[in-house]
Enzyme design. Structure first.
Site, short mmCIF file in Angstrom:
data_model
loop_
_atom_site.label_atom_id
_atom_site.label_comp_id
_atom_site.label_asym_id
_atom_site.label_seq_id
_atom_site.Cartn_x
_atom_site.Cartn_y
_atom_site.Cartn_z
N ASP A 124 0.89 -1.16 0.00
CA ASP A 124 0.00 0.00 0.00
C ASP A 124 0.93 1.22 0.00
O ASP A 124 1.51 1.55 1.03
CB ASP A 124 -0.91 0.00 1.23
CG ASP A 124 -1.85 1.20 1.25
OD1 ASP A 124 -2.33 1.59 0.17
OD2 ASP A 124 -2.07 1.76 2.34
N ASP B 42 -2.59 0.97 6.79
CA ASP B 42 -1.82 0.76 5.56
C ASP B 42 -1.31 -0.69 5.48
O ASP B 42 -1.18 -1.26 4.40
CB ASP B 42 -0.64 1.72 5.51
CG ASP B 42 -1.06 3.15 5.77
OD1 ASP B 42 -1.26 3.90 4.80
OD2 ASP B 42 -1.22 3.50 6.95
N GLU C 52 -1.12 -1.60 -4.81
CA GLU C 52 -2.38 -0.87 -4.98
C GLU C 52 -2.16 0.33 -5.88
O GLU C 52 -1.18 1.07 -5.72
CB GLU C 52 -2.92 -0.42 -3.62
CG GLU C 52 -4.29 0.21 -3.72
CD GLU C 52 -4.90 0.52 -2.37
OE1 GLU C 52 -5.53 1.59 -2.25
OE2 GLU C 52 -4.75 -0.28 -1.44
#
EC number: 3.1.21.10
Length: 166
Positions: free
Chosen positions: A7, A140, A67
């Site tokens: 992330d 996260d 991501e």
């Protein structure tokens, strides 16, 4: 297959490593790389690169799942997160990993079955799928694990399609 989920962020970069065995996931490790807001952006990016490279060397993942950037209204923040994302991609590419990218909607769809799922639903599914005692923190980290799980589900689907094509 060992999967590194990322992330991206420049203040906090979440990471999670899972091992996919058949249809079962096992957690290898997870955490967050943080940089100090007082640091120069160049130094922050170097810190992210070196820290992520060390994690890759330690866990030796086969593939990476990152991501995709969700554009928000703050253009400056989006650009800075994009730079951190580029550094993460470079660290993975330099290690020879195959890199796949997923939108937040795709990750939610893969874990919860609904692309507009709430963050708490996602976190709960990460905890359940990985058989964890509690939701990984910071957020996260849970998001990075979700990206890894999403890739694992996609990899299984790709393998099944490859068998059908043969």
């Amino acid at each position: 297959m060992r999967i590194l989920g990322i992330d991206p962020g420049y203040a906090i970069l979440g990471y999670g490593i899972v091992e996919l065995k058949g249809n079962h996931f096992e957690v290898c490790g997870y955490g967050a790389i943080t940089t100090d807001a007082k640091m120069d952006m160049t130094d922050r990016l170097k810190c992210l690169y070196h820290s992520l490279s060390e994690i890759i060397a330690q866990y030796e993942p086969d593939e990476a799942s990152i991501e995709e950037l969700f554009f928000n209204t703050n253009v400056k923040t989006a650009i800075m997160v994009g730079q951190a994302r580029g550094v993460a991609i470079l660290a993975c590419a330099n290690s020879g990993m195959k890199i796949s990218e997923y939108t937040p909607l795709q990750i939610k769809q893969a874990l919860v079955g609904y692309g507009r799922a709430e963050k708490k639903q996602m976190q709960s599914m990460v905890k359940t799928i990985l058989n964890l005692q509690q939701v990984p923190k910071p957020d996260d980290t849970a998001d990075a694990l979700a990206a890894a799980i999403c890739h694992g589900h996609s990899a299984n689907a790709r393998r099944r399609l490859d068998k059908i094509k043969k």
